[in-house]
Design a protein around this motif. Structure first.
Motif, mmCIF file in Angstrom:
data_model
loop_
_atom_site.group_PDB
_atom_site.id
_atom_site.type_symbol
_atom_site.label_atom_id
_atom_site.label_comp_id
_atom_site.label_asym_id
_atom_site.label_seq_id
_atom_site.Cartn_x
_atom_site.Cartn_y
_atom_site.Cartn_z
ATOM 1 N N ARG A 225 0.830 -1.210 0.000
ATOM 2 C CA ARG A 225 0.000 0.000 0.000
ATOM 3 C C ARG A 225 0.865 1.261 0.000
ATOM 4 O O ARG A 225 0.504 2.271 -0.605
ATOM 5 N N ASP A 226 2.003 1.191 0.698
ATOM 6 C CA ASP A 226 2.876 2.363 0.811
ATOM 7 C C ASP A 226 3.889 2.472 -0.327
ATOM 8 O O ASP A 226 4.708 3.389 -0.340
ATOM 9 N N GLY A 227 3.858 1.500 -1.262
ATOM 10 C CA GLY A 227 4.749 1.557 -2.407
ATOM 11 C C GLY A 227 6.165 1.098 -2.137
ATOM 12 O O GLY A 227 7.051 1.295 -2.980
ATOM 13 N N ARG A 228 6.407 0.465 -0.995
ATOM 14 C CA ARG A 228 7.762 -0.007 -0.689
ATOM 15 C C ARG A 228 8.088 -1.308 -1.407
ATOM 16 O O ARG A 228 9.259 -1.642 -1.593
ATOM 17 N N ILE A 229 7.054 -2.074 -1.761
ATOM 18 C CA ILE A 229 7.237 -3.230 -2.636
ATOM 19 C C ILE A 229 6.281 -3.082 -3.814
ATOM 20 O O ILE A 229 5.197 -2.511 -3.689
ATOM 21 N N SER A 230 6.681 -3.620 -4.959
ATOM 22 C CA SER A 230 5.881 -3.417 -6.172
ATOM 23 C C SER A 230 4.755 -4.429 -6.319
ATOM 24 O O SER A 230 3.756 -4.144 -6.982
ATOM 25 N N ALA A 231 4.913 -5.625 -5.728
ATOM 26 C CA ALA A 231 3.971 -6.729 -5.987
ATOM 27 C C ALA A 231 3.724 -6.850 -7.487
ATOM 28 O O ALA A 231 2.591 -7.007 -7.952
ATOM 29 N N HIS A 232 4.826 -6.822 -8.255
ATOM 30 C CA HIS A 232 4.744 -6.730 -9.710
ATOM 31 C C HIS A 232 4.088 -7.974 -10.315
ATOM 32 O O HIS A 232 4.506 -9.104 -10.064
ATOM 33 N N VAL A 233 3.067 -7.747 -11.113
ATOM 34 C CA VAL A 233 2.382 -8.818 -11.845
ATOM 35 C C VAL A 233 2.767 -8.696 -13.317
ATOM 36 O O VAL A 233 2.435 -7.718 -13.978
ATOM 37 N N ASP A 234 3.488 -9.703 -13.806
ATOM 38 C CA ASP A 234 3.972 -9.693 -15.189
ATOM 39 C C ASP A 234 2.833 -9.907 -16.176
ATOM 40 O O ASP A 234 2.807 -9.304 -17.254
ATOM 41 N N ALA A 235 1.888 -10.782 -15.808
ATOM 42 C CA ALA A 235 0.772 -11.087 -16.705
ATOM 43 C C ALA A 235 -0.365 -11.712 -15.913
ATOM 44 O O ALA A 235 -0.150 -12.338 -14.877
ATOM 45 N N THR A 236 -1.585 -11.507 -16.414
ATOM 46 C CA THR A 236 -2.749 -12.205 -15.873
ATOM 47 C C THR A 236 -3.343 -13.085 -16.969
ATOM 48 O O THR A 236 -3.269 -12.752 -18.160
ATOM 49 N N PHE A 237 -3.915 -14.207 -16.549
ATOM 50 C CA PHE A 237 -4.557 -15.150 -17.455
ATOM 51 C C PHE A 237 -5.908 -15.526 -16.866
ATOM 52 O O PHE A 237 -6.039 -15.637 -15.642
#
Length: 325
Positions: free
Chosen positions: A287-299
């Motif tokens: 929530r604070d932007g300290r980690i991206s929780a990056h999602v490369d793709a959704t299916f």
């Protein structure tokens, strides 16, 4: 309801889509209407019977998920129908609804995307457990992350940055190295450059590396172990390379260092209170932007086999997530 089913141990293309009866919550359980399912490298193993956890056939892959509470079983307190939640089940989440013990659920804040929430638990939970509890990473220490652009690797880079480490990101292409550096690594190394041990030793300096985080295994593991300094910690996270390395134990003696196993699933299943606290902490970072929780793709759920193929082929940066909507 629709569910992705592993009916025989085989590669992802053998998965099937079945219509199953609606689940009913047992005592202490919650039925969750699933919005998103985070997929992990372990899912590519469990469907081929190559993972340490072996659910009976048939089963659904998927260890982590997010969604909304649909029904409460007897004795469940602290949750209400309609609430946004995420949870951990080891396997069984790749379906439209799932019944899960309430102790393995956590609330998702309204301002956190459910797709990101579904991909936080395993990768970032693994990295948090590895670096803090098992690795005892301290501010200012040197940390080398192998496979730094993958799900658990990226999580280690980002959490290592929060914990104040100096980070060397190692990955299999210049693009993946650049990706990891954009997410907080101080330096990068492309395996194609050749001398991994030399790069690790150069980054660690005269004292050697403090911590190596290895979700890759294979031939690189021993090279990384040899770059550790006195009281260094080699964190065994996984074997994405496909080969379980045989480490010469004399290296631990000669270098006065440790090799420490990281079994996130065992920790989560045996200590649900730790899991809830960890999820809460990670969602706060997201929530604070300290980690991206990056999602490369959704299916979509129906393309689970394709999504797992992307992970097995090591083509993913960060996470791949299934969606049910």
């Amino acid at each position: 309801m629709k569910a992705v089913m592993c009916v025989r141990h085989a590669p992802p293309e053998a998965l099937e889509i079945h219509d199953l009866p609606e689940p009913a919550p047992g005592p202490g359980q919650v039925v969750v209407e699933i919005a998103a399912v985070g997929l992990n490298f372990s899912d590519t193993l469990i469907i081929r019977d190559l993972y340490q956890v072996k659910p009976p056939l048939p089963f659904s892959p998927g260890a982590e998920f997010s969604g909304h509470v649909a029904a409460l079983g007897a004795g469940v307190e602290g949750f209400a129908v309609g609430e946004r939640v995420c949870g951990y089940v080891t396997s069984g989440a790749a379906r439209q609804r799932v019944a899960v013990a309430a102790e393995f659920l956590a609330r998702v804040p309204d301002d956190l995307d459910l797709v990101k929430a579904a991909g936080l638990i395993v990768t970032y939970g693994t990295a948090l457990y590895a670096l803090r509890e098992r690795g005892e990473l301290k501010p200012g220490e040197s940390l080398a992350v192998l496979g730094a652009a993958g799900g658990v690797g990226l999580a280690a880079v980002e959490l290592g940055r929060i914990m104040g480490a100096r980070i060397l990101a190692c990955a299999s292409s210049p693009e993946k190295v650049a990706f990891a550096m954009a997410h907080g690594a101080d330096a990068g190394f492309d395996y194609a450059q050749g001398d991994l041990k030399g790069a690790l030793k150069a980054f660690g300096g005269q004292a050697g590396l403090d911590v190596v985080y290895d979700p890759v295994g294979g031939e690189m593991a021993e090279q990384a172990l040899r770059a550790l300094g006195n009281l260094g910690r080699f964190l065994v996270v996984g074997f994405a390379a496909g080969e379980i390395p045989k480490i010469p134990l004399n290296l631990l003696l000669l270098k006065n260092c440790d090799a420490r196993g990281i079994a996130f699933g065992a920790q989560a299943r045996s200590n649900p209170a730790w899991l809830r606290d960890a999820i809460g902490e990670l969602m706060g970072h997201a929530r604070d932007g300290r980690i991206s929780a990056h999602v490369d793709a959704t299916f979509p759920l129906e393309r689970c086999a394709e999504a797992l193929g992307e992970i097995a082929g090591r083509r993913v940066k960060g996470k791949v997530v299934l969606t049910t909507g």
